[in-house]
Design a protein around this motif. Structure first.
Motif, PDB file in Angstrom:
ATOM      1  N   ALA A  42       5.205  -7.599  -0.823  1.00  0.00           N
ATOM      2  CA  ALA A  42       4.163  -6.641  -1.206  1.00  0.00           C
ATOM      3  C   ALA A  42       4.762  -5.527  -2.065  1.00  0.00           C
ATOM      4  N   SER A  43       5.963  -5.097  -1.742  1.00  0.00           N
ATOM      5  CA  SER A  43       6.620  -4.041  -2.518  1.00  0.00           C
ATOM      6  C   SER A  43       6.947  -4.513  -3.928  1.00  0.00           C
ATOM      7  N   ASN A  46       3.681  -4.387  -5.784  1.00  0.00           N
ATOM      8  CA  ASN A  46       3.300  -2.998  -6.022  1.00  0.00           C
ATOM      9  C   ASN A  46       4.251  -2.256  -6.954  1.00  0.00           C
ATOM     10  N   THR A  96      -2.658  -7.891  -0.769  1.00  0.00           N
ATOM     11  CA  THR A  96      -2.086  -6.870  -1.642  1.00  0.00           C
ATOM     12  C   THR A  96      -2.851  -6.794  -2.965  1.00  0.00           C
ATOM     13  N   ASN A 131       1.187  -1.627   2.219  1.00  0.00           N
ATOM     14  CA  ASN A 131       0.414  -1.177   1.068  1.00  0.00           C
ATOM     15  C   ASN A 131      -0.032   0.271   1.217  1.00  0.00           C
ATOM     16  N   LYS A 134       2.821   2.880  -0.146  1.00  0.00           N
ATOM     17  CA  LYS A 134       3.099   3.034  -1.587  1.00  0.00           C
ATOM     18  C   LYS A 134       2.792   4.435  -2.104  1.00  0.00           C
TER      19      LYS A 134
END
Length: 158
Positions: A42-43, A46, A96, A131, A134
């Protein structure tokens, strides 16, 4: 570089809720290496440098291999992920990127075939949590990338 502001000084209740969620996830029963890999994926999506730095280091500290970390961005084509991990990664990407994917039935079917209902809920909370972090990274950690160090395991935890 210095932090933009210390968000921890204000609105402490929402931060406590996020930290409580992370504490729950750490003991919910999902494999810790899997949790680190979905957080890392997910990072990556993002584009959060601080989170990427954190989660690859946490994954390595938990025993994840370099090969699997390096190949994570191409997990669909990589042979070293299990069907269970693939389902979790697909669900992670679907959630995401929800504004474009709308969490398709195919992604849910894949995760549903590999995880119990409780595990799906926990996995969904884990994706939601990463998420949610972030914006915090951009406010506070946005200028402090590359300095994260994973927690040291105590001898009692080994």
């Amino acid at each position: 570089m210095t932090a933009r502001l210390d968000y921890r000084k204000f609105s402490k209740e929402p931060l406590k809720a996020l930290l409580d969620l992370e504490a729950y996830l750490s003991q919910c029963g999902l494999d810790h290496k899997l949790l680190h890999m979905i957080k890392l994926r997910a990072s990556q999506i993002n584009g959060c440098a601080y989170c990427i730095d954190m989660h690859w280091k946490d994954a390595r500290a938990a025993g994840e291999t370099e090969q699997r970390i390096y190949g994570l961005d191409a997990w669909r084509e990589s042979p070293y992920y299990t069907d269970r991990e693939r389902a979790a990664l697909e669900w992670t990407e679907s959630l995401t990127l929800i504004s474009t994917t709308h969490a398709p039935d195919e992604a849910f079917a894949a995760v549903n075939a590999q995880f119990s209902e409780k595990e799906i809920v926990d996995l969904t909370y884990a994706v939601s949590a990463i998420n949610s972090w972030k914006p915090h990274c951009e406010f506070h950690f946005g200028r402090c990338r590359g300095h994260y160090q994973p927690a040291q395991k105590s001898s009692a935890a080994s």
